[in-house]
Motif scaffolding. Structure first.
Motif, PDB file in Angstrom:
ATOM      1  N   ASP A  16       0.828  -1.211   0.000  1.00  0.00           N
ATOM      2  CA  ASP A  16       0.000   0.000   0.000  1.00  0.00           C
ATOM      3  C   ASP A  16       0.855   1.251   0.000  1.00  0.00           C
ATOM      4  O   ASP A  16       1.859   1.336   0.713  1.00  0.00           O
ATOM      5  CB  ASP A  16      -0.900   0.040   1.233  1.00  0.00           C
ATOM      6  CG  ASP A  16      -2.008  -0.994   1.179  1.00  0.00           C
ATOM      7  OD1 ASP A  16      -2.220  -1.579   0.107  1.00  0.00           O
ATOM      8  OD2 ASP A  16      -2.649  -1.211   2.211  1.00  0.00           O
ATOM      9  N   ASP A  35      -5.493  -9.568  -1.798  1.00  0.00           N
ATOM     10  CA  ASP A  35      -6.905  -9.947  -1.780  1.00  0.00           C
ATOM     11  C   ASP A  35      -7.829  -8.736  -1.944  1.00  0.00           C
ATOM     12  O   ASP A  35      -9.039  -8.852  -1.816  1.00  0.00           O
ATOM     13  CB  ASP A  35      -7.248 -10.706  -0.497  1.00  0.00           C
ATOM     14  CG  ASP A  35      -6.900  -9.924   0.765  1.00  0.00           C
ATOM     15  OD1 ASP A  35      -6.411  -8.795   0.658  1.00  0.00           O
ATOM     16  OD2 ASP A  35      -7.129 -10.467   1.859  1.00  0.00           O
ATOM     17  N   LYS A  36      -7.264  -7.570  -2.250  1.00  0.00           N
ATOM     18  CA  LYS A  36      -8.039  -6.358  -2.507  1.00  0.00           C
ATOM     19  C   LYS A  36      -7.749  -5.891  -3.927  1.00  0.00           C
ATOM     20  O   LYS A  36      -6.678  -6.169  -4.473  1.00  0.00           O
ATOM     21  CB  LYS A  36      -7.657  -5.255  -1.512  1.00  0.00           C
ATOM     22  CG  LYS A  36      -8.006  -5.593  -0.087  1.00  0.00           C
ATOM     23  CD  LYS A  36      -7.624  -4.458   0.835  1.00  0.00           C
ATOM     24  CE  LYS A  36      -7.925  -4.851   2.277  1.00  0.00           C
ATOM     25  NZ  LYS A  36      -7.442  -3.842   3.214  1.00  0.00           N
TER      26      LYS A  36
END
Length: 68
Positions: A16, A35-36
């Motif tokens: 991120d 998973d995003k």
């Protein structure tokens, strides 16, 4: 990233809020292993085309006498 499509020898894991800078003329591939959903913003520096130019392929861009 790498100098050729079949030699992507520079590989790093990013997280991120990281940014990836791809040098000009480098082959690259970004794969989301999380998973995003991946949010990808692409910014090209230095306008390199005549306004309105569209090249369907990289080769078309290389063959365009108005480029570079």
């Amino acid at each position: 990233m790498g100098e050729t499509e079949d030699n992507l020898d520079f590989e790093r894991e990013v997280t991120d809020d990281d940014a990836v800078f791809v040098p000009a003329d480098m082959w690259h591939n970004i794969t989301n292993t999380g998973d995003k959903p991946l949010k990808l913003y692409t910014i090209y520096a230095g306008p390199d085309h005549v306004a309105g130019t569209v090249h369907p392929t990289h080769q078309d861009a290389k063959d365009d006498p108005n480029e570079h």
